[in-house]
Design a protein around this motif. Structure first.
Motif, PDB file in Angstrom:
ATOM      1  N   PRO A 176      39.217  30.549  35.916  1.00  0.00           N
ATOM      2  CA  PRO A 176      40.053  30.977  37.231  1.00  0.00           C
ATOM      3  C   PRO A 176      38.889  31.768  38.074  1.00  0.00           C
ATOM      4  CG  PRO A 176      40.634  32.353  35.394  1.00  0.00           C
ATOM      5  CD  PRO A 176      39.922  31.577  34.714  1.00  0.00           C
ATOM      6  N   PHE A 177      39.103  31.298  39.196  1.00  0.00           N
ATOM      7  CA  PHE A 177      38.191  32.218  40.278  1.00  0.00           C
ATOM      8  C   PHE A 177      39.333  32.995  41.189  1.00  0.00           C
ATOM      9  CE2 PHE A 177      35.456  28.967  38.951  1.00  0.00           C
ATOM     10  CZ  PHE A 177      34.291  29.269  39.098  1.00  0.00           C
ATOM     11  N   ARG A 178      39.494  34.215  40.920  1.00  0.00           N
ATOM     12  CA  ARG A 178      40.531  35.170  41.490  1.00  0.00           C
ATOM     13  C   ARG A 178      39.992  35.457  42.885  1.00  0.00           C
ATOM     14  NH1 ARG A 178      45.719  36.424  41.055  1.00  0.00           N
ATOM     15  NH2 ARG A 178      46.449  38.147  41.356  1.00  0.00           N
ATOM     16  N   GLU A 179      41.302  35.309  43.737  1.00  0.00           N
ATOM     17  CA  GLU A 179      41.130  35.597  45.126  1.00  0.00           C
ATOM     18  C   GLU A 179      42.291  36.794  45.184  1.00  0.00           C
ATOM     19  OE1 GLU A 179      41.473  33.912  49.741  1.00  0.00           O
ATOM     20  OE2 GLU A 179      41.682  32.706  47.840  1.00  0.00           O
ATOM     21  N   PRO A 180      42.019  37.912  45.038  1.00  0.00           N
ATOM     22  CA  PRO A 180      43.072  38.957  45.051  1.00  0.00           C
ATOM     23  C   PRO A 180      43.604  39.364  46.223  1.00  0.00           C
ATOM     24  CG  PRO A 180      40.827  40.002  44.025  1.00  0.00           C
ATOM     25  CD  PRO A 180      40.768  38.617  44.608  1.00  0.00           C
ATOM     26  N   ASP A 181      43.002  39.148  47.705  1.00  0.00           N
ATOM     27  CA  ASP A 181      43.632  39.540  48.746  1.00  0.00           C
ATOM     28  C   ASP A 181      44.815  38.416  48.790  1.00  0.00           C
ATOM     29  OD1 ASP A 181      41.963  41.418  49.331  1.00  0.00           O
ATOM     30  OD2 ASP A 181      40.557  40.370  50.737  1.00  0.00           O
ATOM     31  N   HIS A 182      44.725  37.252  48.481  1.00  0.00           N
ATOM     32  CA  HIS A 182      45.878  36.274  48.485  1.00  0.00           C
ATOM     33  C   HIS A 182      46.714  36.195  47.431  1.00  0.00           C
ATOM     34  CE1 HIS A 182      43.198  35.370  51.969  1.00  0.00           C
ATOM     35  NE2 HIS A 182      43.975  35.190  52.559  1.00  0.00           N
ATOM     36  N   GLY A 183      46.318  36.683  46.250  1.00  0.00           N
ATOM     37  CA  GLY A 183      47.124  36.930  45.126  1.00  0.00           C
ATOM     38  C   GLY A 183      46.994  35.176  44.434  1.00  0.00           C
ATOM     39  N   VAL A 184      46.071  34.629  44.624  1.00  0.00           N
ATOM     40  CA  VAL A 184      46.058  33.221  43.984  1.00  0.00           C
ATOM     41  C   VAL A 184      44.573  33.110  43.096  1.00  0.00           C
ATOM     42  CG1 VAL A 184      47.157  32.166  45.561  1.00  0.00           C
ATOM     43  CG2 VAL A 184      44.539  32.200  45.758  1.00  0.00           C
ATOM     44  N   ASN A 185      44.702  32.177  42.048  1.00  0.00           N
ATOM     45  CA  ASN A 185      43.737  31.562  41.197  1.00  0.00           C
ATOM     46  C   ASN A 185      43.240  30.480  41.681  1.00  0.00           C
ATOM     47  OD1 ASN A 185      43.248  34.034  39.777  1.00  0.00           O
ATOM     48  ND2 ASN A 185      44.738  33.335  38.163  1.00  0.00           N
ATOM     49  N   TRP A 186      41.867  29.838  41.556  1.00  0.00           N
ATOM     50  CA  TRP A 186      41.437  28.841  42.039  1.00  0.00           C
ATOM     51  C   TRP A 186      40.612  28.309  40.975  1.00  0.00           C
ATOM     52  CZ3 TRP A 186      41.572  26.752  47.033  1.00  0.00           C
ATOM     53  CH2 TRP A 186      42.164  27.579  48.206  1.00  0.00           C
ATOM     54  N   HIS A 187      40.610  27.115  40.759  1.00  0.00           N
ATOM     55  CA  HIS A 187      39.727  26.199  39.633  1.00  0.00           C
ATOM     56  C   HIS A 187      39.191  25.170  40.129  1.00  0.00           C
ATOM     57  CE1 HIS A 187      43.432  28.167  37.564  1.00  0.00           C
ATOM     58  NE2 HIS A 187      42.516  28.351  36.439  1.00  0.00           N
ATOM     59  N   ARG A 188      37.973  25.095  39.393  1.00  0.00           N
ATOM     60  CA  ARG A 188      36.894  23.828  39.709  1.00  0.00           C
ATOM     61  C   ARG A 188      37.554  22.876  39.665  1.00  0.00           C
ATOM     62  NH1 ARG A 188      31.182  24.006  39.935  1.00  0.00           N
ATOM     63  NH2 ARG A 188      31.561  21.991  40.189  1.00  0.00           N
ATOM     64  N   THR A 189      37.416  21.716  40.456  1.00  0.00           N
ATOM     65  CA  THR A 189      37.738  20.160  40.195  1.00  0.00           C
ATOM     66  C   THR A 189      36.306  19.477  40.592  1.00  0.00           C
ATOM     67  OG1 THR A 189      38.024  19.535  42.605  1.00  0.00           O
ATOM     68  CG2 THR A 189      39.924  20.531  41.148  1.00  0.00           C
ATOM     69  N   THR A 212      35.564  17.596  43.153  1.00  0.00           N
ATOM     70  CA  THR A 212      35.348  17.794  44.417  1.00  0.00           C
ATOM     71  C   THR A 212      35.520  19.028  45.152  1.00  0.00           C
ATOM     72  OG1 THR A 212      37.519  17.115  45.073  1.00  0.00           O
ATOM     73  CG2 THR A 212      36.125  15.324  44.708  1.00  0.00           C
ATOM     74  N   GLY A 213      35.975  20.083  44.399  1.00  0.00           N
ATOM     75  CA  GLY A 213      36.131  21.354  45.139  1.00  0.00           C
ATOM     76  C   GLY A 213      36.999  22.123  44.359  1.00  0.00           C
ATOM     77  N   PHE A 214      37.793  22.991  44.898  1.00  0.00           N
ATOM     78  CA  PHE A 214      38.707  24.071  44.145  1.00  0.00           C
ATOM     79  C   PHE A 214      39.889  23.693  44.476  1.00  0.00           C
ATOM     80  CE2 PHE A 214      34.341  25.898  44.302  1.00  0.00           C
ATOM     81  CZ  PHE A 214      34.320  26.398  43.189  1.00  0.00           C
ATOM     82  N   VAL A 215      41.063  23.997  43.609  1.00  0.00           N
ATOM     83  CA  VAL A 215      42.526  23.927  43.929  1.00  0.00           C
ATOM     84  C   VAL A 215      43.023  25.197  43.145  1.00  0.00           C
ATOM     85  CG1 VAL A 215      42.556  21.583  43.727  1.00  0.00           C
ATOM     86  CG2 VAL A 215      42.933  22.760  41.428  1.00  0.00           C
ATOM     87  N   THR A 216      44.233  25.700  43.928  1.00  0.00           N
ATOM     88  CA  THR A 216      44.917  26.690  43.301  1.00  0.00           C
ATOM     89  C   THR A 216      45.654  26.364  42.191  1.00  0.00           C
ATOM     90  OG1 THR A 216      46.736  26.378  44.907  1.00  0.00           O
ATOM     91  CG2 THR A 216      45.029  27.813  45.734  1.00  0.00           C
ATOM     92  N   GLY A 217      46.083  27.429  41.407  1.00  0.00           N
ATOM     93  CA  GLY A 217      46.983  27.072  40.126  1.00  0.00           C
ATOM     94  C   GLY A 217      46.603  27.817  39.198  1.00  0.00           C
TER      95      GLY A 217
END
Length: 276
Positions: free
Chosen positions: A256-269, A271-276
């Protein structure tokens, strides 16, 4: 002076007691062989697939060679056949590297190394990420190498040699230093695995035979170490959908790549990144 690398012939599922032996060797000596992890037939299947990929590289003009052009590397194997996707997540391999590198271990590379007839020694070196770091290296294990033997490794066909305990120096060898030290030579039947600490001083020896010696190199990292190959893009999202969660983890799709300001985690795919 040459010595054989210590080996144990075991089943593919390792008991805690056997894992203790492997871990002790990797931490104290720097290497360990497990013999007959796959059958000779499985090793032959992987060897045939590897040599076909090497021929495809040659036909397309890719020149991933060194050692006077007699040692050839084939990259990005996960994307190039189901046999390689099976081996990268083999239970014996995962058991060892989860013990050494943590349950969240990831793959750094999975490649083939073909040591052709007449190939010279590969040169003493250490593996990534250590060669990209300034010494002294950190204490503890950051990475480990898995050498799948798809041929019998003999003293004459370019086997891997290691300097016992050299990983404890926490640095790369000085020019000419390793040549003065006793080396251990990995000699074992095809289907065996040589596990090494990533910081060990090692090289492939000259191939004095008239046949190529084929091996697969699977590097595994702690999850905080950036991989050497771009593992997440080796399979498309569609190709990965039917694969195991373990393979997704090894390819870095679970980090997970954390984005604290928006309270979400991103994961590599792929083609890019998706939340979840």
């Amino acid at each position: 002076m040459e010595e054989k690398v210590r080996s144990d012939s075991v089943e593919s599922v390792l008991s805690p007691e056997r894992l203790d032996i492997v871990e002790k060797d990797l931490r104290e000596v720097g290497f360990h062989i497990i013999e007959n992890v796959i059958t000779p037939e499985e090793a032959d299947e992987a060897r045939t697939a590897t040599l076909a990929l090497a021929q495809a590289d040659i036909a397309s003009g890719q020149n991933h060679t060194y050692g006077d052009g007699k040692i050839r590397r084939v990259w990005a194997l996960v994307s190039k056949g189901p046999i390689f996707r099976r081996l990268i997540q083999h239970p014996t391999v995962i058991a060892v590297w989860k013990r050494m590198l943590g349950a969240d271990v990831i793959a750094s590379t999975f490649t083939a190394n073909i040591v052709g007839p007449g190939a010279p020694a590969g040169g003493w070196h250490i593996d990534y990420p250590y060669w990209a770091m300034q010494p002294p290296f950190p204490q503890g294990s950051l990475t480990g190498q898995t050498v799948w033997m798809l041929d019998d490794f003999t003293p004459d066909n370019g086997p891997t040699a290691c300097i016992a305990g050299s990983h404890k120096t926490l640095r790369r060898p000085h020019p000419g230093e390793a040549e003065k030290l006793p080396m251990n030579v990995a000699v074992a039947p095809k289907g065996s695995i040589l596990f090494t600490n990533g910081a060990i001083w090692h090289q492939c020896l000259p191939n004095k035979t008239d046949q190529a010696r084929v091996g697969l190199l699977g590097m595994y990292n702690r999850s905080v170490i950036y991989p050497q190959e771009d593992m997440p893009r080796q399979l498309t999202d569609e190709e990965l959908a039917g694969e195991s969660d373990l393979l997704k983890q090894l390819l870095g799709r679970k980090i997970p790549f954390r984005e604290p300001d928006h309270g979400v985690n991103w994961h590599r795919t792929a083609t890019g990144f998706v939340t979840g």
